[in-house]
Each structure stands twice: as structure tokens, then as C-alpha cells.
Write a protein that holds these residues in place. Structure first.
Motif, mmCIF file in Angstrom:
data_model
loop_
_atom_site.group_PDB
_atom_site.id
_atom_site.type_symbol
_atom_site.label_atom_id
_atom_site.label_comp_id
_atom_site.label_asym_id
_atom_site.label_seq_id
_atom_site.Cartn_x
_atom_site.Cartn_y
_atom_site.Cartn_z
ATOM 1 N N GLY A 80 0.784 -1.226 0.000
ATOM 2 C CA GLY A 80 0.000 0.000 0.000
ATOM 3 C C GLY A 80 0.814 1.271 0.000
ATOM 4 N N ARG A 81 2.151 1.139 0.103
ATOM 5 C CA ARG A 81 2.969 2.339 0.304
ATOM 6 C C ARG A 81 4.143 2.494 -0.658
ATOM 7 N NH1 ARG A 81 0.519 6.359 3.203
ATOM 8 N NH2 ARG A 81 -0.639 5.446 4.953
ATOM 9 N N SER A 82 4.960 1.445 -0.822
ATOM 10 C CA SER A 82 6.208 1.664 -1.548
ATOM 11 C C SER A 82 6.786 0.355 -2.051
ATOM 12 C CB SER A 82 7.237 2.358 -0.642
ATOM 13 O OG SER A 82 7.574 1.533 0.453
ATOM 14 N N MET A 83 7.725 0.502 -2.994
ATOM 15 C CA MET A 83 8.468 -0.650 -3.488
ATOM 16 C C MET A 83 9.781 -0.168 -4.079
ATOM 17 S SD MET A 83 7.259 -3.895 -5.830
ATOM 18 C CE MET A 83 7.034 -3.060 -7.385
ATOM 19 N N SER A 84 10.831 -0.986 -3.946
ATOM 20 C CA SER A 84 12.120 -0.725 -4.564
ATOM 21 C C SER A 84 12.540 -1.946 -5.362
ATOM 22 C CB SER A 84 13.198 -0.408 -3.511
ATOM 23 O OG SER A 84 12.902 0.795 -2.832
ATOM 24 N N ILE A 85 13.085 -1.713 -6.566
ATOM 25 C CA ILE A 85 13.489 -2.791 -7.463
ATOM 26 C C ILE A 85 14.924 -2.547 -7.896
ATOM 27 C CG2 ILE A 85 13.008 -3.959 -9.648
ATOM 28 C CD1 ILE A 85 10.122 -2.969 -9.451
ATOM 29 N N ASP A 86 15.760 -3.563 -7.770
ATOM 30 C CA ASP A 86 17.165 -3.475 -8.167
ATOM 31 C C ASP A 86 17.299 -4.006 -9.591
ATOM 32 O OD1 ASP A 86 19.871 -3.563 -8.507
ATOM 33 O OD2 ASP A 86 20.298 -4.563 -6.601
ATOM 34 N N TRP A 87 17.717 -3.098 -10.503
ATOM 35 C CA TRP A 87 17.890 -3.481 -11.906
ATOM 36 C C TRP A 87 19.341 -3.836 -12.231
ATOM 37 C CZ3 TRP A 87 13.804 -3.900 -15.312
ATOM 38 C CH2 TRP A 87 12.578 -3.445 -14.835
ATOM 39 N N GLY A 88 20.171 -3.905 -11.233
ATOM 40 C CA GLY A 88 21.563 -4.259 -11.451
ATOM 41 C C GLY A 88 22.475 -3.052 -11.355
ATOM 42 N N GLU A 89 22.294 -2.078 -12.254
ATOM 43 C CA GLU A 89 23.134 -0.889 -12.245
ATOM 44 C C GLU A 89 22.444 0.307 -11.623
ATOM 45 O OE1 GLU A 89 24.515 -0.273 -16.207
ATOM 46 O OE2 GLU A 89 25.846 -2.009 -16.144
ATOM 47 N N MET A 90 21.198 0.146 -11.228
ATOM 48 C CA MET A 90 20.495 1.211 -10.519
ATOM 49 C C MET A 90 19.295 0.614 -9.805
ATOM 50 S SD MET A 90 17.346 2.300 -11.886
ATOM 51 C CE MET A 90 16.385 1.717 -13.295
ATOM 52 N N VAL A 91 18.784 1.367 -8.833
ATOM 53 C CA VAL A 91 17.607 0.952 -8.066
ATOM 54 C C VAL A 91 16.468 1.914 -8.359
ATOM 55 C CG1 VAL A 91 16.632 0.616 -5.756
ATOM 56 C CG2 VAL A 91 18.993 -0.078 -6.232
ATOM 57 N N GLN A 92 15.334 1.359 -8.676
ATOM 58 C CA GLN A 92 14.121 2.142 -8.947
ATOM 59 C C GLN A 92 13.200 2.030 -7.729
ATOM 60 O OE1 GLN A 92 10.716 0.591 -11.523
ATOM 61 N NE2 GLN A 92 11.730 1.985 -12.947
ATOM 62 N N SER A 93 12.794 3.194 -7.196
ATOM 63 C CA SER A 93 11.939 3.198 -6.005
ATOM 64 C C SER A 93 10.770 4.132 -6.208
ATOM 65 C CB SER A 93 12.742 3.664 -4.774
ATOM 66 O OG SER A 93 13.876 2.864 -4.562
ATOM 67 N N TRP A 94 9.635 3.747 -5.651
ATOM 68 C CA TRP A 94 8.493 4.661 -5.626
ATOM 69 C C TRP A 94 7.793 4.567 -4.277
ATOM 70 C CZ3 TRP A 94 4.240 1.818 -4.622
ATOM 71 C CH2 TRP A 94 4.137 0.533 -5.160
ATOM 72 N N GLU A 95 7.178 5.685 -3.905
ATOM 73 C CA GLU A 95 6.469 5.778 -2.636
ATOM 74 C C GLU A 95 5.170 6.531 -2.856
ATOM 75 O OE1 GLU A 95 7.207 7.388 1.959
ATOM 76 O OE2 GLU A 95 8.797 7.499 0.451
ATOM 77 N N LEU A 96 4.107 6.104 -2.204
ATOM 78 C CA LEU A 96 2.789 6.712 -2.330
ATOM 79 C C LEU A 96 2.389 7.373 -1.018
ATOM 80 C CD1 LEU A 96 0.927 3.763 -4.130
ATOM 81 C CD2 LEU A 96 2.180 5.650 -5.185
ATOM 82 N N ALA A 97 1.716 8.530 -1.135
ATOM 83 C CA ALA A 97 1.201 9.223 0.043
ATOM 84 C C ALA A 97 -0.131 9.863 -0.298
ATOM 85 C CB ALA A 97 2.188 10.298 0.510
ATOM 86 N N ASP A 98 -1.037 9.899 0.681
ATOM 87 C CA ASP A 98 -2.325 10.574 0.491
ATOM 88 C C ASP A 98 -2.103 12.081 0.408
ATOM 89 O OD1 ASP A 98 -3.824 8.147 0.692
ATOM 90 O OD2 ASP A 98 -3.587 8.227 2.862
ATOM 91 N N SER A 99 -2.863 12.751 -0.475
ATOM 92 C CA SER A 99 -2.692 14.194 -0.666
ATOM 93 C C SER A 99 -4.020 14.826 -1.062
ATOM 94 C CB SER A 99 -1.636 14.470 -1.744
ATOM 95 O OG SER A 99 -1.460 15.854 -1.939
ATOM 96 N N ASP A 100 -4.810 15.250 -0.046
ATOM 97 C CA ASP A 100 -6.085 15.941 -0.278
ATOM 98 C C ASP A 100 -6.986 15.173 -1.236
ATOM 99 O OD1 ASP A 100 -5.341 18.078 1.386
ATOM 100 O OD2 ASP A 100 -4.295 19.079 -0.266
ATOM 101 N N GLY A 101 -7.156 13.899 -0.985
ATOM 102 C CA GLY A 101 -8.041 13.081 -1.798
ATOM 103 C C GLY A 101 -7.376 12.496 -3.029
ATOM 104 N N ARG A 102 -6.139 12.897 -3.287
ATOM 105 C CA ARG A 102 -5.398 12.330 -4.406
ATOM 106 C C ARG A 102 -4.193 11.556 -3.874
ATOM 107 N NH1 ARG A 102 -4.403 17.315 -8.442
ATOM 108 N NH2 ARG A 102 -3.830 18.352 -6.462
#
Length: 296
Positions: A215-237
Motif C-alpha cells: 500500500g505504500r512503496s516498493m524498490s526494485i534493483d535493476w543491477g546498475e540502478m535501483v528504482q523506487s516509488w512511494e505513495l502518500a495521500d494528498s487531499d483526496g489524491r
């Protein structure tokens, strides 16, 4: 070398798309930091959102109401970009949309683009992001992001008018992810699990899930870099913060970053547009595995 080809659908008439392609003020919103247009003689763009953008490197070859052709020198080699517009009846025939087709010559094919350095190898994902921004602009939406080729900080925030859990599910459920991204993905959603673009059978070297917070975040290691995303509630969006890290900052992975930003455009459209359908009709690059091609 080969010829890149992409086709996508824009919910706006060809005349509106043509204006977006040729009005320098519009170009500075969705395409480049700087643009200079004086038809039929000049069509140039440059700046930090353009590869090798310290100066313009384009030469206009042809323009009319439905087409645009220009040479673009990249890596010291002249590539030719052709853009064609065709009217298409909308759903039910009650509105008009545009099919835009773009080709570019002298682009590395697959898998050479993964190993050949230079700006021509960026073109496949450069146009994914750039044309997605054109679609949003022509349809009256604010473009999501542009890639700054002068910075090694690869971080972007985007607001999505949708519930956080709905966004989370579309980012982690392979069936939903494949639907809006247009690329098959298979995943094992636990630390150490595989994340395979094209599927497990087609991908011998999948990325690995480093961390996942439901429900919040994930990080993925692609070998030469790491891709991360995080979600937060923001005034209904939902505020999505997206980051690439862990790479050699002297060689920032702009190719993957361009594709990822193009994905953010598609993700926001998936959640916000009524009667959504993919904007991409065809994405073709000679030699690219079928699992990574798109054809409507």
C-alpha cells in the motif's frame, strides 16, 4: 542502424496537434526548454530537456498541414525524423482524434541500443516520454515531467487523482501493470522476488524486489540502478514520488529514466481519464522482443 517507428492516438483534431507541433510557445511546454520556429524555413529546439541540447541541431526539410520532417544531428550523424498526422473518427464517430506516426532513421536496433553509448540510443525512450507529453498537452492536460539531461538527480513527483490503494494495485498487480504500461510483466512481490519485463520465460536476467511495503512503496534493483516509488495521500489524491538511484552519476541512465517518466504519464492517464484506452497504437523497433513491442 535501423528506423524507429511509433504510432499513437491523440484525442484532438489534426489541426490542434499541428499547432502543438509548430507553435514555439507550445513546444516550450511539452518538448524543449527553447524553441525557434519560422515556417517553412526553421524548426529548432534545444536546452536542458533535449539530448546534446547546448545548441540546436535540427534542419527543417518539409512541413505542411499534416506532416513535418527534419534532420536532427545526434552523435555527429544526421538522423531524419518524420511526423505524420491522420484524422480518425472517435468512439461512435461523434468526435475527431488524430493518429500520429513518427519515424526516425539511424537509430541503434535491439540489442545494440543497450550497449552503444550516445544520444541516438536514447531515442526509443526519449520519444516515449516526449510524445506522451504532446498527447497530454494537445488534450488540454498539463504534461507530467521532462527529463533534465544536465542533472544526475533522477527524481519526480506526480499527483494522481485516484485512491492510494488503487494506484498501488496498478503498480504491483502484473495484469493491471501490463494493461496501462503496454508491456507484459511477471512479478514475485516479496523481498528478493523477481520482476521480469516480458515475463519470466523471456527475461533471463530479471530485476529483483529489494523492499516492498504493501500500500505504500516498493524498490526494485535493476543491477546498475535501483528504482523506487512511494505513495502518500494528498487531499483526496495520491502523491507518487519516483526515484532512480545507486547508479554511476557520471553516466546517468537517462534511457531508463525517460521510459519510466513516460510510464508515469500513462499511469496518470489510466487513473484519471474516463473511458480510458491506451494512447499507444504501435511501438516498433527492429529486433526488439515481441513482448516489448506494442501493436493495437
Amino acid at each position: 542502424m535501423t528506423t524507429l517507428k511509433k504510432r499513437l492516438r491523440i484525442a484532438a483534431p489534426p489541426s490542434a496537434v499541428h499547432r502543438a507541433l509548430t507553435d514555439p510557445a507550445a513546444l516550450q511546454v511539452w518538448l524543449a526548454e527553447h524553441a525557434a520556429v519560422d515556417l517553412p524555413d526553421r524548426y529548432e529546439f534545444w536546452g536542458r530537456f533535449t539530448p546534446d541540447g547546448a545548441a540546436p541541431h535540427q534542419r527543417l526539410l518539409h512541413v505542411d498541414d499534416t506532416s513535418l520532417r527534419f534532420d536532427w544531428e545526434l552523435d555527429g550523424i544526421a538522423t531524419t525524423v518524420d511526423i505524420d498526422l491522420a484524422a480518425e473518427s472517435g468512439s461512435g464517430g461523434d468526435s475527431e482524434s488524430t493518429l500520429l506516426t513518427i519515424t526516425q532513421t539511424e537509430v541503434p536496433g535491439w540489442p545494440e541500443l543497450l550497449t552503444e553509448p550516445g544520444n541516438r540510443s536514447l531515442m526509443h525512450t526519449y520519444w516515449v516520454l516526449t510524445l506522451a507529453n504532446l498527447v497530454d498537452y494537445a488534450e488540454g492536460r498539463e504534461p507530467v515531467a521532462r527529463c533534465d539531461f544536465t542533472s544526475a538527480v533522477l527524481r519526480q513527483e506526480v499527483l494522481i487523482d485516484a485512491d492510494r490503494m488503487a494506484v498501488y494495485e496498478s503498480l504491483t498487480e502484473p495484469e493491471q501493470f501490463s494493461r496501462w504500461a503496454g508491456v507484459k510483466v511477471e512479478a514475485e512481490l516479496y523481498p528478493g522476488g523477481r520482476w521480469a519485463m516480458g515475463g519470466f520465460e523471456a527475461n533471463s536476467y530479471p530485476a529483483r524486489v529489494v523492499d516492498i511495503q504493501p500500500g505504500r512503496s516498493m524498490s526494485i534493483d535493476w543491477g546498475e540502478m535501483v528504482q523506487s516509488w512511494e505513495l502518500a495521500d494528498s487531499d483526496g489524491r495520491t502523491r507518487l514520488t519516483f526515484v532512480h538511484s545507486g547508479f554511476d552519476e557520471t553516466q546517468a541512465p537517462y534511457d531508463g529514466w525517460l521510459g519510466a517518466l513516460g510510464g508515469l504519464v500513462a499511469l496518470r492517464r489510466y487513473h484519471e481519464i474516463k473511458n480510458w484506452r491506451p494512447m499507444w497504437v504501435e511501438v516498433h523497433l527492429d529486433g526488439l522482443p515481441a513482448e516489448l513491442q506494442t501493436s493495437d
